[in-house]
Scaffold this motif. Sequence first.
Motif, PDB file in Angstrom:
ATOM      1  N   ARG A  21       0.826  -1.216   0.000  1.00 55.61           N
ATOM      2  CA  ARG A  21       0.000   0.000   0.000  1.00 55.61           C
ATOM      3  C   ARG A  21       0.858   1.264   0.000  1.00 55.61           C
ATOM      4  O   ARG A  21       0.540   2.239  -0.685  1.00 55.61           O
ATOM      5  N   GLN A  22       1.966   1.245   0.737  1.00 55.80           N
ATOM      6  CA  GLN A  22       2.862   2.403   0.737  1.00 55.80           C
ATOM      7  C   GLN A  22       3.446   2.622  -0.664  1.00 55.80           C
ATOM      8  O   GLN A  22       3.449   3.739  -1.180  1.00 55.80           O
ATOM      9  N   ALA A  23       3.947   1.561  -1.266  1.00 59.32           N
ATOM     10  CA  ALA A  23       4.601   1.665  -2.571  1.00 59.32           C
ATOM     11  C   ALA A  23       3.610   2.039  -3.669  1.00 59.32           C
ATOM     12  O   ALA A  23       3.902   2.889  -4.516  1.00 59.32           O
ATOM     13  N   GLY A  64      11.027  -5.018   0.164  1.00 61.63           N
ATOM     14  CA  GLY A  64      10.610  -5.198  -1.218  1.00 61.63           C
ATOM     15  C   GLY A  64       9.951  -6.544  -1.412  1.00 61.63           C
ATOM     16  O   GLY A  64      10.236  -7.494  -0.669  1.00 61.63           O
ATOM     17  N   VAL A  65       9.050  -6.611  -2.397  1.00 58.53           N
ATOM     18  CA  VAL A  65       8.358  -7.863  -2.706  1.00 58.53           C
ATOM     19  C   VAL A  65       8.177  -7.990  -4.215  1.00 58.53           C
ATOM     20  O   VAL A  65       8.036  -6.993  -4.926  1.00 58.53           O
ATOM     21  N   GLN A  87      13.813   2.762  -1.749  1.00 58.92           N
ATOM     22  CA  GLN A  87      13.955   2.796  -3.198  1.00 58.92           C
ATOM     23  C   GLN A  87      15.330   3.297  -3.600  1.00 58.92           C
ATOM     24  O   GLN A  87      16.015   3.963  -2.829  1.00 58.92           O
ATOM     25  N   ARG A  88      15.724   2.934  -4.818  1.00 57.09           N
ATOM     26  CA  ARG A  88      16.996   3.327  -5.420  1.00 57.09           C
ATOM     27  C   ARG A  88      18.186   2.722  -4.680  1.00 57.09           C
ATOM     28  O   ARG A  88      19.269   3.289  -4.652  1.00 57.09           O
ATOM     29  N   GLN A  89      17.948   1.529  -4.084  1.00 59.18           N
ATOM     30  CA  GLN A  89      19.019   0.795  -3.403  1.00 59.18           C
ATOM     31  C   GLN A  89      19.275  -0.559  -4.069  1.00 59.18           C
ATOM     32  O   GLN A  89      19.982  -1.394  -3.524  1.00 59.18           O
ATOM     33  N   GLY A  90      18.655  -0.791  -5.228  1.00 58.50           N
ATOM     34  CA  GLY A  90      18.882  -2.042  -5.954  1.00 58.50           C
ATOM     35  C   GLY A  90      17.992  -3.200  -5.540  1.00 58.50           C
ATOM     36  O   GLY A  90      18.190  -4.328  -5.991  1.00 58.50           O
TER      37      GLY A  90
END
Length: 150
Positions: A21-23, A64-65, A87-90
């Motif tokens: 939900r956040q993403a 992440g999922v 985000q932006r950490q690969g």
Amino acid sequence: MLTHLDLDNALIAAELLTLQRQAYRQEAELIGYHDLPPLHESLPELMDCGETVLGWKAEGELLGVLGYSVDSEGVLICRLAVAPQAQRQGIARRLLDAVIAAAGQQPIRVATAAANLPAIYLYCHHGFEPDREWQTPDGLALVGLVRMPA
């Protein structure tokens, strides 16, 4: 660290739902479309989705999922979400690498909003190519991408 998530476990599924939900709220803002289906998915619906779900955790926190299913046409990526603060950490790249390795010689398909340029770039960077475009009945432009086996 890459891990498989057991959606039969309500606590794990609830953690995934919170991250999702956040993403997807962030994606909705990016593309200007606030009715994305993952924003309305309930815990029972998520637990019953039938997907194989990979997670990325750091220090015990789910960051992440990636959920996918396999059918006669290959692998279908059903969801990919990374916590906004991670985000932006690969993380998305690592999750995609894992599903690409798991797919073997099967094609992999995914769909995303045509306005979601960061997602399209990520998929194209991993060998996906756009193969179709369409709109939902309420006007959201989508693009389908496919990655054929090497």
